[in-house]
Scaffold this motif. Structure first.
Motif, PDB file in Angstrom:
ATOM      1  N   GLY A 186      38.901  26.002  48.425  1.00  0.00           N
ATOM      2  CA  GLY A 186      38.860  24.832  48.947  1.00  0.00           C
ATOM      3  C   GLY A 186      39.693  23.943  48.444  1.00  0.00           C
ATOM      4  N   HIS A 187      39.706  23.768  46.874  1.00  0.00           N
ATOM      5  CA  HIS A 187      40.586  22.720  46.079  1.00  0.00           C
ATOM      6  C   HIS A 187      40.659  23.218  44.879  1.00  0.00           C
ATOM      7  CE1 HIS A 187      42.786  19.130  45.514  1.00  0.00           C
ATOM      8  NE2 HIS A 187      41.855  18.599  44.649  1.00  0.00           N
ATOM      9  N   ARG A 188      41.744  23.035  44.267  1.00  0.00           N
ATOM     10  CA  ARG A 188      42.055  23.235  42.866  1.00  0.00           C
ATOM     11  C   ARG A 188      41.711  24.613  42.236  1.00  0.00           C
ATOM     12  NH1 ARG A 188      39.623  18.301  39.383  1.00  0.00           N
ATOM     13  NH2 ARG A 188      39.913  19.757  37.804  1.00  0.00           N
ATOM     14  N   VAL A 189      41.753  25.570  43.299  1.00  0.00           N
ATOM     15  CA  VAL A 189      41.366  27.048  42.862  1.00  0.00           C
ATOM     16  C   VAL A 189      42.366  27.973  43.868  1.00  0.00           C
ATOM     17  CG1 VAL A 189      39.487  27.093  44.243  1.00  0.00           C
ATOM     18  CG2 VAL A 189      39.939  28.678  42.379  1.00  0.00           C
ATOM     19  N   GLY A 190      42.754  29.077  43.183  1.00  0.00           N
ATOM     20  CA  GLY A 190      43.555  29.943  43.964  1.00  0.00           C
ATOM     21  C   GLY A 190      42.831  30.757  44.794  1.00  0.00           C
ATOM     22  N   PRO A 191      43.217  31.621  45.751  1.00  0.00           N
ATOM     23  CA  PRO A 191      42.602  32.495  46.688  1.00  0.00           C
ATOM     24  C   PRO A 191      41.950  33.734  45.820  1.00  0.00           C
ATOM     25  CG  PRO A 191      44.585  32.272  47.806  1.00  0.00           C
ATOM     26  CD  PRO A 191      44.693  31.663  46.490  1.00  0.00           C
ATOM     27  N   TRP A 192      42.728  34.267  44.992  1.00  0.00           N
ATOM     28  CA  TRP A 192      42.150  35.475  44.216  1.00  0.00           C
ATOM     29  C   TRP A 192      41.240  34.927  43.065  1.00  0.00           C
ATOM     30  CZ3 TRP A 192      42.922  40.385  45.949  1.00  0.00           C
ATOM     31  CH2 TRP A 192      43.723  40.595  46.746  1.00  0.00           C
ATOM     32  N   GLU A 193      41.597  33.873  42.641  1.00  0.00           N
ATOM     33  CA  GLU A 193      40.514  33.253  41.634  1.00  0.00           C
ATOM     34  C   GLU A 193      39.137  32.964  42.235  1.00  0.00           C
ATOM     35  OE1 GLU A 193      44.749  32.666  40.109  1.00  0.00           O
ATOM     36  OE2 GLU A 193      43.633  32.417  42.077  1.00  0.00           O
ATOM     37  N   ALA A 194      39.426  32.191  43.369  1.00  0.00           N
ATOM     38  CA  ALA A 194      37.961  32.142  44.375  1.00  0.00           C
ATOM     39  C   ALA A 194      37.277  33.110  44.350  1.00  0.00           C
ATOM     40  CB  ALA A 194      38.486  31.153  45.518  1.00  0.00           C
ATOM     41  N   LEU A 195      38.014  34.304  44.791  1.00  0.00           N
ATOM     42  CA  LEU A 195      37.236  35.594  45.205  1.00  0.00           C
ATOM     43  C   LEU A 195      36.684  36.239  43.984  1.00  0.00           C
ATOM     44  CD1 LEU A 195      36.497  37.912  46.849  1.00  0.00           C
ATOM     45  CD2 LEU A 195      38.766  39.001  46.545  1.00  0.00           C
ATOM     46  N   ALA A 196      37.406  36.266  42.644  1.00  0.00           N
ATOM     47  CA  ALA A 196      36.919  36.676  41.626  1.00  0.00           C
ATOM     48  C   ALA A 196      35.452  35.737  41.114  1.00  0.00           C
ATOM     49  CB  ALA A 196      37.940  36.666  40.380  1.00  0.00           C
TER      50      ALA A 196
END
Length: 226
Positions: A186-196
């Motif tokens: 959503g905001h202030r996070v990357g796609p792979w980091e969100a998944l992790a």
């Protein structure tokens, strides 16, 4: 919590234009490593009743700490229009967040992040509005195409791409034998980091535990209005 009011567009056209402007301000990088206090957000509504939103303040080591609730009367709701959900639900979410005794470090929202036609689903919109890291976990695919088939194994994932091939998030199977979830930053996070982050959450059923609790609390809050 002292939170800014949410803008109310005068028309769907104005809402779409605002989404296009705001989506350019998103920060789609960053990690949630070290985050402990998450606000899990879900809402419930039945025709003829107010919309009820809940914010479950969840500590990743201690479990649920507090439940905040927000209510918006049906007459005050923005019209239900696909792709414009944030304008309908966000005011109730902000009321629920204001009820929390301490601020969260991140938001976990039942809805889309950037896996949205204008890259501004409700998780992205709320994260940007509050300048908090935010992750969207949706039960249904709204926008984008999976890069390939999703395996049946628990924890499997496949990238979700825009028509231009941009990474929007992932289809993610939290448990074997359940329908996939859509995980997107959503905001202030990357796609792979969100998944992790979502993969690391306790998950007994289909939804990660913080969102499952929020879903149950929203249902109870709506039933209490009967």
């Amino acid at each position: 919590m002292d939170l800014p009011p949410f803008p109310t567009p005068r028309s769907p056209e104005e809402a779409v234009a605002l989404q296009r402007v705001l989506s350019e301000r998103l920060i789609l990088e960053g990690s949630l490593e070290g985050v402990r206090r998450v606000a899990a957000l879900d809402a419930a509504h039945k025709k003829g009743k107010p919309l009820v939103a809940v914010a479950v303040l969840y500590h990743l080591e201690k479990g649920p700490l507090f439940v905040g609730r927000g209510v918006v009367e049906e007459t005050g709701l923005f019209p239900y229009i696909p792709g414009l959900l944030s304008f309908r639900e966000a005011p109730a979410y902000l009321e629920a967040l204001r009820a929390l005794p301490e601020p969260p470090e991140a938001l976990l929202v039942d809805g889309q992040g950037i896996a949205h036609p204008r890259r501004l689903g409700i998780a992205a919109h709320l994260g940007l509005h509050l300048d908090l890291p935010a992750v969207g976990v949706a039960k249904r695919l709204l926008y984008g195409r999976p890069q390939g088939p999703l395996p049946e194994e628990a924890g499997s994932h496949v990238p979700l791409l825009s028509p231009k091939g941009e990474l929007l998030g992932f289809l993610y199977r939290s448990r074997r034998g359940v329908k996939p979830l859509v995980v997107s930053p959503g905001h202030r996070v990357g796609p792979w980091e969100a998944l992790a982050f979502v993969r690391a959450l306790p998950t007994r059923y289909r939804l990660p535990e913080p969102l499952r609790l929020a879903h149950l609390e929203a249902g109870k809050a709506l039933k209490a209005l009967d």
